[in-house]
Motif scaffolding. Sequence first.
Motif, PDB file in Angstrom:
ATOM      1  N   LEU A 228      43.939  31.216  32.900  1.00 46.99           N
ATOM      2  CA  LEU A 228      43.828  32.885  33.646  1.00 46.99           C
ATOM      3  C   LEU A 228      42.495  33.490  34.803  1.00 46.99           C
ATOM      4  O   LEU A 228      42.839  34.091  35.229  1.00 46.99           O
ATOM      5  CB  LEU A 228      43.881  34.182  32.503  1.00 46.99           C
ATOM      6  N   GLU A 229      41.568  32.111  34.629  1.00 48.55           N
ATOM      7  CA  GLU A 229      40.310  32.217  34.894  1.00 48.55           C
ATOM      8  C   GLU A 229      40.401  32.964  37.116  1.00 48.55           C
ATOM      9  O   GLU A 229      39.678  33.969  37.259  1.00 48.55           O
ATOM     10  CB  GLU A 229      39.235  31.425  35.508  1.00 48.55           C
ATOM     11  N   ASP A 230      41.650  32.611  37.389  1.00 46.44           N
ATOM     12  CA  ASP A 230      41.903  32.654  39.096  1.00 46.44           C
ATOM     13  C   ASP A 230      42.424  34.334  38.776  1.00 46.44           C
ATOM     14  O   ASP A 230      41.863  35.483  39.707  1.00 46.44           O
ATOM     15  CB  ASP A 230      43.410  32.204  39.513  1.00 46.44           C
ATOM     16  N   GLU A 231      43.685  34.679  37.792  1.00 50.38           N
ATOM     17  CA  GLU A 231      43.408  36.329  37.759  1.00 50.38           C
ATOM     18  C   GLU A 231      42.488  37.157  37.258  1.00 50.38           C
ATOM     19  O   GLU A 231      42.644  38.253  38.045  1.00 50.38           O
ATOM     20  CB  GLU A 231      45.092  36.150  37.381  1.00 50.38           C
ATOM     21  N   PHE A 232      41.646  36.508  36.389  1.00 57.32           N
ATOM     22  CA  PHE A 232      40.775  37.706  35.938  1.00 57.32           C
ATOM     23  C   PHE A 232      39.583  37.929  37.608  1.00 57.32           C
ATOM     24  O   PHE A 232      39.161  38.902  37.381  1.00 57.32           O
ATOM     25  CB  PHE A 232      40.451  36.969  35.125  1.00 57.32           C
ATOM     26  N   ASP A 233      39.535  36.668  38.068  1.00 55.45           N
ATOM     27  CA  ASP A 233      38.746  36.623  39.331  1.00 55.45           C
ATOM     28  C   ASP A 233      39.273  37.852  39.947  1.00 55.45           C
ATOM     29  O   ASP A 233      38.293  38.621  40.382  1.00 55.45           O
ATOM     30  CB  ASP A 233      37.804  35.325  39.767  1.00 55.45           C
ATOM     31  N   ARG A 234      39.927  37.887  40.594  1.00 57.32           N
ATOM     32  CA  ARG A 234      41.130  38.304  41.927  1.00 57.32           C
ATOM     33  C   ARG A 234      41.357  39.645  40.928  1.00 57.32           C
ATOM     34  O   ARG A 234      40.612  40.823  41.974  1.00 57.32           O
ATOM     35  CB  ARG A 234      42.664  37.956  42.200  1.00 57.32           C
ATOM     36  N   VAL A 235      41.156  40.546  39.835  1.00 56.27           N
ATOM     37  CA  VAL A 235      41.086  41.546  38.877  1.00 56.27           C
ATOM     38  C   VAL A 235      39.793  41.605  39.552  1.00 56.27           C
ATOM     39  O   VAL A 235      39.988  43.245  40.147  1.00 56.27           O
ATOM     40  CB  VAL A 235      42.242  42.070  38.318  1.00 56.27           C
ATOM     41  N   GLY A 236      38.836  41.089  39.002  1.00 55.25           N
ATOM     42  CA  GLY A 236      37.753  42.209  39.306  1.00 55.25           C
ATOM     43  C   GLY A 236      37.153  42.406  40.247  1.00 55.25           C
ATOM     44  O   GLY A 236      36.266  42.655  40.270  1.00 55.25           O
ATOM     45  N   GLU A 237      37.373  40.770  41.380  1.00 51.80           N
ATOM     46  CA  GLU A 237      37.389  41.258  42.750  1.00 51.80           C
ATOM     47  C   GLU A 237      37.551  42.544  43.460  1.00 51.80           C
ATOM     48  O   GLU A 237      37.496  43.749  44.016  1.00 51.80           O
ATOM     49  CB  GLU A 237      37.784  40.899  43.849  1.00 51.80           C
ATOM     50  N   LEU A 238      38.190  43.506  42.686  1.00 53.35           N
ATOM     51  CA  LEU A 238      39.002  45.017  42.971  1.00 53.35           C
ATOM     52  C   LEU A 238      38.831  45.928  42.536  1.00 53.35           C
ATOM     53  O   LEU A 238      38.140  47.011  42.449  1.00 53.35           O
ATOM     54  CB  LEU A 238      40.835  44.527  42.014  1.00 53.35           C
ATOM     55  N   LEU A 239      38.242  45.544  40.804  1.00 56.64           N
ATOM     56  CA  LEU A 239      37.607  46.188  40.371  1.00 56.64           C
ATOM     57  C   LEU A 239      36.239  46.510  40.911  1.00 56.64           C
ATOM     58  O   LEU A 239      35.967  48.110  41.248  1.00 56.64           O
ATOM     59  CB  LEU A 239      37.199  46.143  38.886  1.00 56.64           C
ATOM     60  N   VAL A 240      35.677  45.495  41.624  1.00 59.30           N
ATOM     61  CA  VAL A 240      34.138  45.704  42.203  1.00 59.30           C
ATOM     62  C   VAL A 240      34.078  47.122  43.481  1.00 59.30           C
ATOM     63  O   VAL A 240      33.769  47.053  43.410  1.00 59.30           O
ATOM     64  CB  VAL A 240      33.426  44.306  42.349  1.00 59.30           C
ATOM     65  N   SER A 241      35.621  46.298  44.383  1.00 62.65           N
ATOM     66  CA  SER A 241      35.668  46.757  45.661  1.00 62.65           C
ATOM     67  C   SER A 241      36.017  48.796  44.797  1.00 62.65           C
ATOM     68  O   SER A 241      35.371  49.427  45.990  1.00 62.65           O
ATOM     69  CB  SER A 241      37.168  46.683  46.169  1.00 62.65           C
ATOM     70  N   LEU A 242      36.734  48.696  43.829  1.00 67.78           N
ATOM     71  CA  LEU A 242      36.902  50.014  43.902  1.00 67.78           C
ATOM     72  C   LEU A 242      35.730  50.774  43.256  1.00 67.78           C
ATOM     73  O   LEU A 242      35.608  52.119  43.158  1.00 67.78           O
ATOM     74  CB  LEU A 242      38.351  50.205  42.430  1.00 67.78           C
ATOM     75  N   GLU A 243      34.916  49.901  42.327  1.00 70.27           N
ATOM     76  CA  GLU A 243      33.503  50.924  42.164  1.00 70.27           C
ATOM     77  C   GLU A 243      32.771  51.317  42.745  1.00 70.27           C
ATOM     78  O   GLU A 243      32.402  52.071  42.977  1.00 70.27           O
ATOM     79  CB  GLU A 243      32.472  49.978  40.949  1.00 70.27           C
ATOM     80  N   GLU A 244      32.573  50.542  43.545  1.00 70.98           N
ATOM     81  CA  GLU A 244      31.788  51.504  45.354  1.00 70.98           C
ATOM     82  C   GLU A 244      32.891  52.312  45.601  1.00 70.98           C
ATOM     83  O   GLU A 244      31.610  53.301  46.298  1.00 70.98           O
ATOM     84  CB  GLU A 244      31.811  50.071  46.442  1.00 70.98           C
ATOM     85  N   ARG A 245      34.486  52.170  45.660  1.00 69.33           N
ATOM     86  CA  ARG A 245      34.756  53.079  46.268  1.00 69.33           C
ATOM     87  C   ARG A 245      34.739  54.726  45.503  1.00 69.33           C
ATOM     88  O   ARG A 245      34.080  55.777  46.006  1.00 69.33           O
ATOM     89  CB  ARG A 245      35.981  53.228  46.214  1.00 69.33           C
ATOM     90  N   VAL A 246      34.423  54.129  43.991  1.00 69.00           N
ATOM     91  CA  VAL A 246      34.628  55.717  42.998  1.00 69.00           C
ATOM     92  C   VAL A 246      33.074  56.292  43.275  1.00 69.00           C
ATOM     93  O   VAL A 246      32.270  57.264  43.308  1.00 69.00           O
ATOM     94  CB  VAL A 246      34.568  55.786  41.881  1.00 69.00           C
ATOM     95  N   ARG A 247      31.879  55.101  43.216  1.00 69.55           N
ATOM     96  CA  ARG A 247      30.450  55.484  43.962  1.00 69.55           C
ATOM     97  C   ARG A 247      30.643  56.802  44.894  1.00 69.55           C
ATOM     98  O   ARG A 247      30.316  58.378  44.580  1.00 69.55           O
ATOM     99  CB  ARG A 247      29.643  54.478  43.827  1.00 69.55           C
TER     100      ARG A 247
END
Length: 231
Positions: free
Chosen positions: A139-158
């Motif tokens: 599941l590491e690939d799926e984990f990483d791709r979701v993580g990349e999305l979360l990081v970009s979202l965190e920037e938008r949230v801030r």
Amino acid sequence: MVLSERTEVPLRGIDAVVGWMRALGAALPERDGVAVFNRVYLTVTEEVARRVDDGHFTDPGAALTLDVRFAERYLAAVGADAGGGRPPACWRPLFQFRRHPGVRPLQFALAGVNAHIGHDLALAVVDACRTLGCEPADLEDEFDRVGELLVSLEERVREDLMPGPDLLEIADPLTHLLGSWSLERAREATWSAARALWALRDLPDVAGEFAGRLDAAVGLTGRMLLTPLPD
């Protein structure tokens, strides 16, 4: 809507997850701390669904399973609180301070992200592995791709929830709180925790103790992120 009535019932697909989050958001006041986080998380979940449809994930079924198991942990915590139960320690600060006038929306959002990423995601990886009959490495690939999305979202949230130009002043206490927590570091720690929990799956007492300590540590960080600040 009474979430506590469905706490133990697994959700059956990402459409159900999105529906529950939308219903929860409609039932809560806009300024409520849980509502603030829910809006953030709903955006992530809708984006995951879109990216699955667009072929962003190498294994769409695994990505959806991980995402649904992940969401179930959050909705179970909301249900436990709504029903007078005891949610995980990582979520208790957000429920306790959700209406505090001295806590800013950005703090609510990051405290929810901290609880969900720092604790729930590690357990969701284990849940998904059990559901799919696979190893965390699968599941590491799926984990990483979701993580990349979360990081970009965190920037938008801030950007969206920052209180204004005063944030740039080094004397603003929120500046120090923002600098004390990193989604990227939390995500890296979560992957290590998930692997450790999976390795301990045949030692339930040890795994339970590990998960409990992880829960408590993430809850302590959440309490720090929700420190009431002066205007």
